[in-house]
Design a protein around this motif. Structure first.
Motif, mmCIF file in Angstrom:
data_model
loop_
_atom_site.group_PDB
_atom_site.id
_atom_site.type_symbol
_atom_site.label_atom_id
_atom_site.label_comp_id
_atom_site.label_asym_id
_atom_site.label_seq_id
_atom_site.Cartn_x
_atom_site.Cartn_y
_atom_site.Cartn_z
ATOM 1 N N ARG A 80 0.836 -1.217 0.000
ATOM 2 C CA ARG A 80 0.000 0.000 0.000
ATOM 3 C C ARG A 80 0.868 1.263 0.000
ATOM 4 N NH1 ARG A 80 -2.184 -3.235 -1.410
ATOM 5 N NH2 ARG A 80 -1.732 -1.907 -3.179
ATOM 6 N N HIS A 81 2.069 1.173 0.595
ATOM 7 C CA HIS A 81 2.975 2.330 0.585
ATOM 8 C C HIS A 81 3.281 2.763 -0.846
ATOM 9 C CE1 HIS A 81 6.139 5.058 1.812
ATOM 10 N NE2 HIS A 81 7.055 4.377 1.155
ATOM 11 N N ASN A 82 3.306 1.806 -1.763
ATOM 12 C CA ASN A 82 3.643 2.131 -3.144
ATOM 13 C C ASN A 82 2.491 2.812 -3.878
ATOM 14 O OD1 ASN A 82 6.200 1.147 -2.736
ATOM 15 N ND2 ASN A 82 5.786 -0.873 -3.618
ATOM 16 N N ASP A 83 1.299 2.830 -3.278
ATOM 17 C CA ASP A 83 0.179 3.593 -3.853
ATOM 18 C C ASP A 83 0.468 5.096 -3.837
ATOM 19 O OD1 ASP A 83 -1.112 1.173 -4.036
ATOM 20 O OD2 ASP A 83 -2.420 1.498 -2.296
ATOM 21 N N THR A 84 1.444 5.511 -3.008
ATOM 22 C CA THR A 84 1.794 6.933 -2.919
ATOM 23 C C THR A 84 2.683 7.374 -4.082
ATOM 24 O OG1 THR A 84 3.804 6.496 -1.641
ATOM 25 C CG2 THR A 84 1.762 6.798 -0.378
ATOM 26 N N GLY A 85 2.976 6.435 -5.010
ATOM 27 C CA GLY A 85 3.877 6.743 -6.115
ATOM 28 C C GLY A 85 5.296 6.255 -5.882
ATOM 29 N N GLU A 86 5.557 5.745 -4.667
ATOM 30 C CA GLU A 86 6.860 5.162 -4.360
ATOM 31 C C GLU A 86 6.941 3.750 -4.942
ATOM 32 O OE1 GLU A 86 9.247 6.590 -2.651
ATOM 33 O OE2 GLU A 86 8.344 8.091 -1.344
ATOM 34 N N ASP A 87 8.157 3.205 -5.000
ATOM 35 C CA ASP A 87 8.292 1.788 -5.349
ATOM 36 C C ASP A 87 9.237 1.101 -4.359
ATOM 37 O OD1 ASP A 87 10.766 2.763 -6.019
ATOM 38 O OD2 ASP A 87 10.841 1.820 -7.993
ATOM 39 N N ASN A 88 9.335 1.675 -3.139
ATOM 40 C CA ASN A 88 10.386 1.213 -2.216
ATOM 41 C C ASN A 88 9.865 0.642 -0.897
ATOM 42 O OD1 ASN A 88 9.514 3.450 -0.876
ATOM 43 N ND2 ASN A 88 11.457 4.578 -0.978
ATOM 44 N N ALA A 89 8.594 0.204 -0.859
ATOM 45 C CA ALA A 89 8.058 -0.345 0.399
ATOM 46 C C ALA A 89 8.940 -1.484 0.907
ATOM 47 C CB ALA A 89 6.628 -0.824 0.198
ATOM 48 N N ASP A 90 9.398 -2.332 -0.014
ATOM 49 C CA ASP A 90 10.243 -3.464 0.397
ATOM 50 C C ASP A 90 11.494 -2.978 1.116
ATOM 51 O OD1 ASP A 90 11.118 -2.463 -2.271
ATOM 52 O OD2 ASP A 90 12.673 -3.992 -2.041
ATOM 53 N N ALA A 91 12.019 -1.822 0.703
ATOM 54 C CA ALA A 91 13.247 -1.276 1.304
ATOM 55 C C ALA A 91 13.010 -0.868 2.761
ATOM 56 C CB ALA A 91 13.748 -0.081 0.491
ATOM 57 N N HIS A 92 11.797 -0.363 3.068
ATOM 58 C CA HIS A 92 11.463 -0.016 4.457
ATOM 59 C C HIS A 92 11.427 -1.265 5.338
ATOM 60 C CE1 HIS A 92 10.301 4.254 3.912
ATOM 61 N NE2 HIS A 92 9.894 3.883 2.710
ATOM 62 N N MET A 93 11.096 -2.417 4.739
ATOM 63 C CA MET A 93 11.057 -3.673 5.496
ATOM 64 C C MET A 93 12.449 -4.267 5.655
ATOM 65 S SD MET A 93 7.509 -4.790 3.925
ATOM 66 C CE MET A 93 6.161 -3.691 4.340
ATOM 67 N N LYS A 94 13.193 -4.285 4.550
ATOM 68 C CA LYS A 94 14.562 -4.808 4.620
ATOM 69 C C LYS A 94 15.369 -4.030 5.659
ATOM 70 C CE LYS A 94 14.605 -6.720 -0.040
ATOM 71 N NZ LYS A 94 13.847 -6.316 -1.215
ATOM 72 N N ARG A 95 15.176 -2.720 5.699
ATOM 73 C CA ARG A 95 15.902 -1.907 6.675
ATOM 74 C C ARG A 95 15.546 -2.290 8.118
ATOM 75 N NH1 ARG A 95 16.759 3.315 8.783
ATOM 76 N NH2 ARG A 95 15.187 3.783 10.325
ATOM 77 N N GLN A 96 14.280 -2.643 8.357
ATOM 78 C CA GLN A 96 13.910 -3.025 9.734
ATOM 79 C C GLN A 96 14.621 -4.312 10.151
ATOM 80 O OE1 GLN A 96 12.434 0.238 10.607
ATOM 81 N NE2 GLN A 96 12.166 -1.312 12.190
#
Lengths: 139, 111
Positions: A80-96
């Motif tokens: 859903r984060h990528n609905d904002t026009g981003e394509d990096n939601a996975d990166a927010h998870m990998k970082r955690q």
């Protein structure tokens, strides 16, 4: 008590990658002239990590494969984060998973490390300029 | 929030419960939905009997795992009396076993 602050800048040519930043951190510690204290090394971006582990290229390939399995980049529409026009939601998870920061003891003017500890910058959404903060406090 | 006056300082913010997290990431509601779905996939709450921890009458084994993924604490540099943050960094409390009173510890050292 003395304090020292410095930013390290990165611009990785790839989306993901790992960089051993231990030499830069040691240079900062030398510049700071602090002999006893703590050093904080933290990613200033929320799609990047700072972590301590082994400087072994096979392990880095393993991390890449494992993180991509735990939080795949594609399909980007699954987030859903990528609905904002981003394509990096996975990166927010990998970082955690890999962590934001490390805190290292400074003893006798050196990083007080075990035999294999090395500090890495982990990039999960690269191809742009990003920063790491180094803050040292002590005497 | 207390702000120290000088720049010589670190701030520790940590969860005092082992089924909760303190972490730094984006204040974006879509991402929070993504985290919820993703953590539930990595460590599903149900069936509760899949976890030996739950044999103890707890039903929160999944919460102990979710907390490990998201982390216990953050350490933030304090510079000129401010949190020394990048553009998008925000501090969150992550609850994985709520509906009861729980605490976060804030410890600031410096001058």
């Amino acid at each position: 008590m003395k304090s020292f602050r410095k930013e390290l800048w990165f611009n990785l040519p790839t989306r993901r990658g790992f960089v051993n930043i231990t030499p830069q951190v040691e240079t900062c510690l030398h510049e700071s002239e602090i002999h006893e204290g703590l050093i904080l090394v933290s990613a200033m971006h929320i799609t990047a990590s700072v972590f301590i582990n082994d400087d072994e290229s096979g392990l880095h390939l393993d991390y890449e494969k494992w993180l991509e399995k735990l939080a795949p980049h594609e399909p980007i529409s699954q987030y859903r984060h990528n609905d904002t026009g981003e394509d990096n939601a996975d990166a927010h998870m990998k970082r955690q998973i890999m962590g934001r920061e490390v805190v290292v003891a400074v003893t006798d003017g050196k990083l007080d490390f075990g035999p294999w500890e090395q500090i890495f910058y982990g990039e999960f959404d690269g191809k742009r300029r990003k920063r790491v903060l180094i803050k040292i406090i002590g005497d | 929030m207390v702000k120290p006056q000088s720049g010589k300082c670190d701030r520790l913010v940590n969860a005092m419960h082992i089924t909760a997290s303190v972490f730094i990431n984006d204040d974006e509601s879509g991402l929070h939905l993504d985290y919820e779905k993703w953590l539930e996939k990595l460590a599903p709450h149900k069936p509760v009997q899949q976890y030996r921890h739950n044999d103890t009458r707890a039903n929160n084994a999944d919460a102990h795992m979710k907390r490990q993924v998201m982390g216990r604490e953050v350490v933030v540099a304090v510079t000129d009396g401010e949190l020394d943050f990048g553009t998008w960094e925000q501090i969150f409390y992550g609850e994985f076993d709520g509906r009861r009173r729980k605490r976060v510890l804030i410890k600031i050292i410096g001058e």
